[in-house]
Motif scaffolding. Structure first.
Motif, PDB file in Angstrom:
ATOM      1  N   LEU A  34     -16.613   4.378   0.830  1.00  0.00           N
ATOM      2  CA  LEU A  34     -15.296   4.001   0.304  1.00  0.00           C
ATOM      3  C   LEU A  34     -14.220   4.905   0.898  1.00  0.00           C
ATOM      4  CD1 LEU A  34     -13.254   2.854  -1.860  1.00  0.00           C
ATOM      5  CD2 LEU A  34     -14.180   4.596  -3.375  1.00  0.00           C
ATOM      6  N   PHE A  35     -14.461   6.197   0.890  1.00  0.00           N
ATOM      7  CA  PHE A  35     -13.494   7.140   1.422  1.00  0.00           C
ATOM      8  C   PHE A  35     -13.259   6.901   2.910  1.00  0.00           C
ATOM      9  CE2 PHE A  35     -12.436  11.233   3.373  1.00  0.00           C
ATOM     10  CZ  PHE A  35     -11.254  11.493   2.700  1.00  0.00           C
ATOM     11  N   GLN A  52      -2.536   7.303   2.036  1.00  0.00           N
ATOM     12  CA  GLN A  52      -1.702   7.621   0.870  1.00  0.00           C
ATOM     13  C   GLN A  52      -2.330   7.086  -0.403  1.00  0.00           C
ATOM     14  OE1 GLN A  52       2.268   6.225   2.044  1.00  0.00           O
ATOM     15  NE2 GLN A  52       3.081   7.770   0.679  1.00  0.00           N
ATOM     16  N   VAL A  53      -2.827   5.860  -0.336  1.00  0.00           N
ATOM     17  CA  VAL A  53      -3.456   5.247  -1.510  1.00  0.00           C
ATOM     18  C   VAL A  53      -4.657   6.076  -1.937  1.00  0.00           C
ATOM     19  CG1 VAL A  53      -4.668   3.201  -2.373  1.00  0.00           C
ATOM     20  CG2 VAL A  53      -2.647   2.932  -0.922  1.00  0.00           C
ATOM     21  N   THR A  54      -5.481   6.461  -0.978  1.00  0.00           N
ATOM     22  CA  THR A  54      -6.658   7.280  -1.264  1.00  0.00           C
ATOM     23  C   THR A  54      -6.265   8.596  -1.920  1.00  0.00           C
ATOM     24  OG1 THR A  54      -7.784   6.369   0.656  1.00  0.00           O
ATOM     25  CG2 THR A  54      -8.674   8.394  -0.246  1.00  0.00           C
ATOM     26  N   GLY A  55      -5.259   9.227  -1.363  1.00  0.00           N
ATOM     27  CA  GLY A  55      -4.815  10.505  -1.913  1.00  0.00           C
ATOM     28  C   GLY A  55      -4.327  10.392  -3.346  1.00  0.00           C
ATOM     29  N   ARG A  80       3.432  -3.626  -1.369  1.00  0.00           N
ATOM     30  CA  ARG A  80       2.510  -4.064  -2.421  1.00  0.00           C
ATOM     31  C   ARG A  80       1.255  -4.700  -1.824  1.00  0.00           C
ATOM     32  NH1 ARG A  80       7.525  -4.828  -4.835  1.00  0.00           N
ATOM     33  NH2 ARG A  80       7.740  -6.968  -4.069  1.00  0.00           N
ATOM     34  N   GLN A  81       1.434  -5.499  -0.768  1.00  0.00           N
ATOM     35  CA  GLN A  81       0.281  -6.124  -0.122  1.00  0.00           C
ATOM     36  C   GLN A  81      -0.590  -5.074   0.566  1.00  0.00           C
ATOM     37  OE1 GLN A  81       1.915  -9.272   2.330  1.00  0.00           O
ATOM     38  NE2 GLN A  81       1.951 -10.701   0.606  1.00  0.00           N
ATOM     39  N   ALA A  82       0.035  -4.066   1.145  1.00  0.00           N
ATOM     40  CA  ALA A  82      -0.728  -2.998   1.801  1.00  0.00           C
ATOM     41  C   ALA A  82      -1.567  -2.232   0.783  1.00  0.00           C
ATOM     42  CB  ALA A  82       0.212  -2.052   2.550  1.00  0.00           C
ATOM     43  N   VAL A  83      -0.958  -1.884  -0.344  1.00  0.00           N
ATOM     44  CA  VAL A  83      -1.696  -1.174  -1.391  1.00  0.00           C
ATOM     45  C   VAL A  83      -2.824  -2.061  -1.906  1.00  0.00           C
ATOM     46  CG1 VAL A  83      -1.564  -0.206  -3.729  1.00  0.00           C
ATOM     47  CG2 VAL A  83       0.234   0.304  -2.071  1.00  0.00           C
ATOM     48  N   CYS A  84      -2.532  -3.330  -2.112  1.00  0.00           N
ATOM     49  CA  CYS A  84      -3.540  -4.281  -2.574  1.00  0.00           C
ATOM     50  C   CYS A  84      -4.720  -4.326  -1.612  1.00  0.00           C
ATOM     51  CB  CYS A  84      -2.902  -5.666  -2.730  1.00  0.00           C
ATOM     52  SG  CYS A  84      -4.065  -6.956  -3.237  1.00  0.00           S
ATOM     53  N   LYS A  85      -4.447  -4.407  -0.321  1.00  0.00           N
ATOM     54  CA  LYS A  85      -5.521  -4.478   0.683  1.00  0.00           C
ATOM     55  C   LYS A  85      -6.360  -3.202   0.673  1.00  0.00           C
ATOM     56  CE  LYS A  85      -3.066  -7.675   3.677  1.00  0.00           C
ATOM     57  NZ  LYS A  85      -2.263  -7.814   4.898  1.00  0.00           N
ATOM     58  N   CYS A  86      -5.709  -2.068   0.529  1.00  0.00           N
ATOM     59  CA  CYS A  86      -6.458  -0.807   0.460  1.00  0.00           C
ATOM     60  C   CYS A  86      -7.350  -0.776  -0.779  1.00  0.00           C
ATOM     61  CB  CYS A  86      -5.499   0.378   0.424  1.00  0.00           C
ATOM     62  SG  CYS A  86      -4.575   0.622   1.945  1.00  0.00           S
ATOM     63  N   LEU A  87      -6.795  -1.195  -1.906  1.00  0.00           N
ATOM     64  CA  LEU A  87      -7.574  -1.207  -3.147  1.00  0.00           C
ATOM     65  C   LEU A  87      -8.706  -2.225  -3.079  1.00  0.00           C
ATOM     66  CD1 LEU A  87      -4.745  -0.834  -5.793  1.00  0.00           C
ATOM     67  CD2 LEU A  87      -6.389   0.887  -5.071  1.00  0.00           C
ATOM     68  N   LYS A  88      -8.439  -3.380  -2.464  1.00  0.00           N
ATOM     69  CA  LYS A  88      -9.472  -4.405  -2.315  1.00  0.00           C
ATOM     70  C   LYS A  88     -10.623  -3.868  -1.472  1.00  0.00           C
ATOM     71  CE  LYS A  88     -10.261  -9.105  -0.671  1.00  0.00           C
ATOM     72  NZ  LYS A  88      -9.619 -10.354  -0.303  1.00  0.00           N
ATOM     73  N   SER A  89     -10.278  -3.225  -0.382  1.00  0.00           N
ATOM     74  CA  SER A  89     -11.290  -2.642   0.489  1.00  0.00           C
ATOM     75  C   SER A  89     -12.092  -1.576  -0.262  1.00  0.00           C
ATOM     76  CB  SER A  89     -10.620  -2.040   1.723  1.00  0.00           C
ATOM     77  OG  SER A  89     -11.562  -1.418   2.540  1.00  0.00           O
ATOM     78  N   ALA A  90     -11.399  -0.745  -0.991  1.00  0.00           N
ATOM     79  CA  ALA A  90     -12.064   0.311  -1.755  1.00  0.00           C
ATOM     80  C   ALA A  90     -12.960  -0.288  -2.834  1.00  0.00           C
ATOM     81  CB  ALA A  90     -11.032   1.233  -2.389  1.00  0.00           C
ATOM     82  N   ALA A  91     -12.484  -1.322  -3.507  1.00  0.00           N
ATOM     83  CA  ALA A  91     -13.256  -1.948  -4.581  1.00  0.00           C
ATOM     84  C   ALA A  91     -14.549  -2.564  -4.055  1.00  0.00           C
ATOM     85  CB  ALA A  91     -12.406  -3.000  -5.295  1.00  0.00           C
ATOM     86  N   SER A  92     -14.538  -2.996  -2.788  1.00  0.00           N
ATOM     87  CA  SER A  92     -15.761  -3.568  -2.211  1.00  0.00           C
ATOM     88  C   SER A  92     -16.869  -2.538  -2.095  1.00  0.00           C
ATOM     89  CB  SER A  92     -15.532  -4.118  -0.808  1.00  0.00           C
ATOM     90  OG  SER A  92     -14.328  -4.674  -0.618  1.00  0.00           O
ATOM     91  N   PRO A 140       0.993  -5.711  -9.798  1.00  0.00           N
ATOM     92  CA  PRO A 140       1.039  -7.154  -9.542  1.00  0.00           C
ATOM     93  C   PRO A 140      -0.270  -7.705  -8.968  1.00  0.00           C
ATOM     94  CG  PRO A 140       2.191  -5.993  -7.807  1.00  0.00           C
ATOM     95  CD  PRO A 140       1.755  -4.952  -8.814  1.00  0.00           C
ATOM     96  N   TYR A 141      -1.363  -6.946  -9.054  1.00  0.00           N
ATOM     97  CA  TYR A 141      -2.656  -7.363  -8.529  1.00  0.00           C
ATOM     98  C   TYR A 141      -3.739  -6.667  -9.321  1.00  0.00           C
ATOM     99  CZ  TYR A 141      -1.126  -3.147  -6.239  1.00  0.00           C
ATOM    100  OH  TYR A 141      -0.571  -1.930  -6.003  1.00  0.00           O
ATOM    101  N   LYS A 142      -4.942  -7.220  -9.243  1.00  0.00           N
ATOM    102  CA  LYS A 142      -6.098  -6.616  -9.891  1.00  0.00           C
ATOM    103  C   LYS A 142      -6.799  -5.705  -8.884  1.00  0.00           C
ATOM    104  CE  LYS A 142      -8.951  -8.996 -12.206  1.00  0.00           C
ATOM    105  NZ  LYS A 142      -9.941  -9.954 -12.671  1.00  0.00           N
ATOM    106  N   ILE A 143      -7.411  -4.671  -9.377  1.00  0.00           N
ATOM    107  CA  ILE A 143      -8.254  -3.834  -8.523  1.00  0.00           C
ATOM    108  C   ILE A 143      -9.611  -4.530  -8.511  1.00  0.00           C
ATOM    109  CG2 ILE A 143      -9.315  -1.574  -8.199  1.00  0.00           C
ATOM    110  CD1 ILE A 143      -6.917  -0.367  -9.694  1.00  0.00           C
ATOM    111  N   SER A 144      -9.826  -5.293  -7.466  1.00  0.00           N
ATOM    112  CA  SER A 144     -11.023  -6.133  -7.386  1.00  0.00           C
ATOM    113  C   SER A 144     -11.315  -6.469  -5.928  1.00  0.00           C
ATOM    114  CB  SER A 144     -10.773  -7.424  -8.176  1.00  0.00           C
ATOM    115  OG  SER A 144     -11.696  -8.419  -7.833  1.00  0.00           O
ATOM    116  N   PRO A 145     -12.591  -6.621  -5.585  1.00  0.00           N
ATOM    117  CA  PRO A 145     -12.918  -7.014  -4.211  1.00  0.00           C
ATOM    118  C   PRO A 145     -12.595  -8.480  -3.923  1.00  0.00           C
ATOM    119  CG  PRO A 145     -14.924  -6.701  -5.495  1.00  0.00           C
ATOM    120  CD  PRO A 145     -13.777  -6.297  -6.362  1.00  0.00           C
ATOM    121  N   SER A 146     -12.221  -9.237  -4.961  1.00  0.00           N
ATOM    122  CA  SER A 146     -11.938 -10.663  -4.746  1.00  0.00           C
ATOM    123  C   SER A 146     -10.455 -11.028  -4.858  1.00  0.00           C
ATOM    124  CB  SER A 146     -12.744 -11.500  -5.745  1.00  0.00           C
ATOM    125  OG  SER A 146     -12.368 -11.169  -7.068  1.00  0.00           O
ATOM    126  N   VAL A 147      -9.586 -10.048  -5.008  1.00  0.00           N
ATOM    127  CA  VAL A 147      -8.159 -10.332  -5.153  1.00  0.00           C
ATOM    128  C   VAL A 147      -7.601 -10.888  -3.814  1.00  0.00           C
ATOM    129  CG1 VAL A 147      -7.411  -7.992  -4.537  1.00  0.00           C
ATOM    130  CG2 VAL A 147      -5.956  -9.398  -5.961  1.00  0.00           C
TER     131      VAL A 147
END
Length: 116
Positions: free
Chosen positions: A11-12, A29-32, A69-81, A103-110
């Protein structure tokens, strides 16, 4: 236990190595900001650490544009996977426990393309 450690290491690595989008916010930044959340996701603890909530709030504040927001979402989606199934519910519940509206869920399927 070793499998969980490997999953978090993966994940890291994904978050750090992910290409930056056109947004001003990168996965580094999101990771930090969310690093203090990892012990909560990994443990049976019920309370979200204050540092984790501070990080979620900071990301919410930083992500002002649709691209951000989309960038943060993509990072979180990747991390959630990379999070084991046992930790996905806890990860998804962090914004609510921190009283932060994302505005999004922390999920691998978002679907991050639907975030505006």
């Amino acid at each position: 236990m070793a499998a969980v450690k490997i999953a978090y290491l993966a994940l890291f690595m994904i978050l750090v190595a992910a290409p930056a989008s056109e947004a001003a916010i990168g996965c580094g930044q999101v990771t930090g900001k969310l690093a203090p959340c990892l012990p909560y996701i990994r443990s049976p603890a019920k309370a979200v650490p204050p540092g984790c909530c501070s990080g979620v709030r900071a990301l919410s504040t930083l992500a002002k544009t649709t691209a951000d927001r989309q960038a943060v979402c993509k990072c979180l989606k990747s991390a959630a996977s990379s999070v084991p199934a046992s930790g996905l519910g806890k990860a998804a519940g962090i914004p609510g426990k921190c009283r932060v509206s994302l505005p999004y869920k922390i999920s691998p399927s978002v679907d991050c393309s639907k975030i505006h």
